[in-house]
Design a protein around this motif. Sequence first.
Motif, short mmCIF file in Angstrom:
data_model
loop_
_atom_site.label_atom_id
_atom_site.label_comp_id
_atom_site.label_asym_id
_atom_site.label_seq_id
_atom_site.Cartn_x
_atom_site.Cartn_y
_atom_site.Cartn_z
N PRO A 270 0.79 -1.22 0.00
CA PRO A 270 0.00 0.00 0.00
C PRO A 270 0.83 1.27 0.00
N PHE A 271 2.18 1.15 -0.02
CA PHE A 271 3.05 2.32 0.13
C PHE A 271 3.75 2.76 -1.13
N GLY A 272 3.60 2.05 -2.21
CA GLY A 272 4.39 2.34 -3.39
C GLY A 272 5.61 1.43 -3.41
N LYS A 273 6.49 1.61 -4.36
CA LYS A 273 7.67 0.76 -4.54
C LYS A 273 8.59 0.85 -3.32
N ARG A 274 9.03 -0.30 -2.84
CA ARG A 274 10.00 -0.39 -1.76
C ARG A 274 11.08 -1.38 -2.15
N TRP A 275 12.24 -1.32 -1.49
CA TRP A 275 13.38 -2.14 -1.88
C TRP A 275 13.67 -3.28 -0.92
N GLY A 276 12.92 -3.41 0.12
CA GLY A 276 13.14 -4.51 1.05
C GLY A 276 12.00 -4.56 2.05
N GLY A 277 11.88 -5.69 2.71
CA GLY A 277 10.85 -5.85 3.72
C GLY A 277 11.19 -6.97 4.67
N GLU A 278 10.67 -6.91 5.86
CA GLU A 278 10.89 -7.93 6.86
C GLU A 278 9.58 -8.21 7.57
N VAL A 279 9.43 -9.42 8.08
CA VAL A 279 8.30 -9.75 8.94
C VAL A 279 8.84 -9.81 10.37
N MET A 280 8.19 -9.09 11.27
CA MET A 280 8.58 -9.09 12.68
C MET A 280 7.38 -9.55 13.48
N THR A 281 7.62 -10.41 14.45
CA THR A 281 6.53 -10.98 15.25
C THR A 281 6.61 -10.45 16.67
N LEU A 282 5.49 -9.95 17.16
CA LEU A 282 5.41 -9.50 18.55
C LEU A 282 4.92 -10.64 19.41
N THR A 283 5.56 -10.82 20.54
CA THR A 283 5.16 -11.86 21.49
C THR A 283 4.17 -11.28 22.49
#
Length: 73
Positions: free
Chosen positions: A23-36
């Motif tokens: 939803p933000f436009g083109k990006r060059w990387g991404g990560e998934v982070m999990t909250l406990t």
Amino acid sequence: MIAHTPVLAIVDESYDVEETTQPFGKRWGGEVMTLTKEHLAALQEGKLVAVDVMAEYVVFLRLQTESVKLKTP
């Protein structure tokens, strides 16, 4: 005047940021982070969760205690 772009979105699942513009436009990387549960408890206690992003940036997450209506792009 510069148009405000969203910096936070609720999505159903992660997506390939190099193949899509939502939803933000083109990006060059991404990560998934999990909250406990411990992270959520800390947020509810008024603490912040500091997140290391790609060993280059830090994002600070905090819990907003009042309701805010998110705008959709």
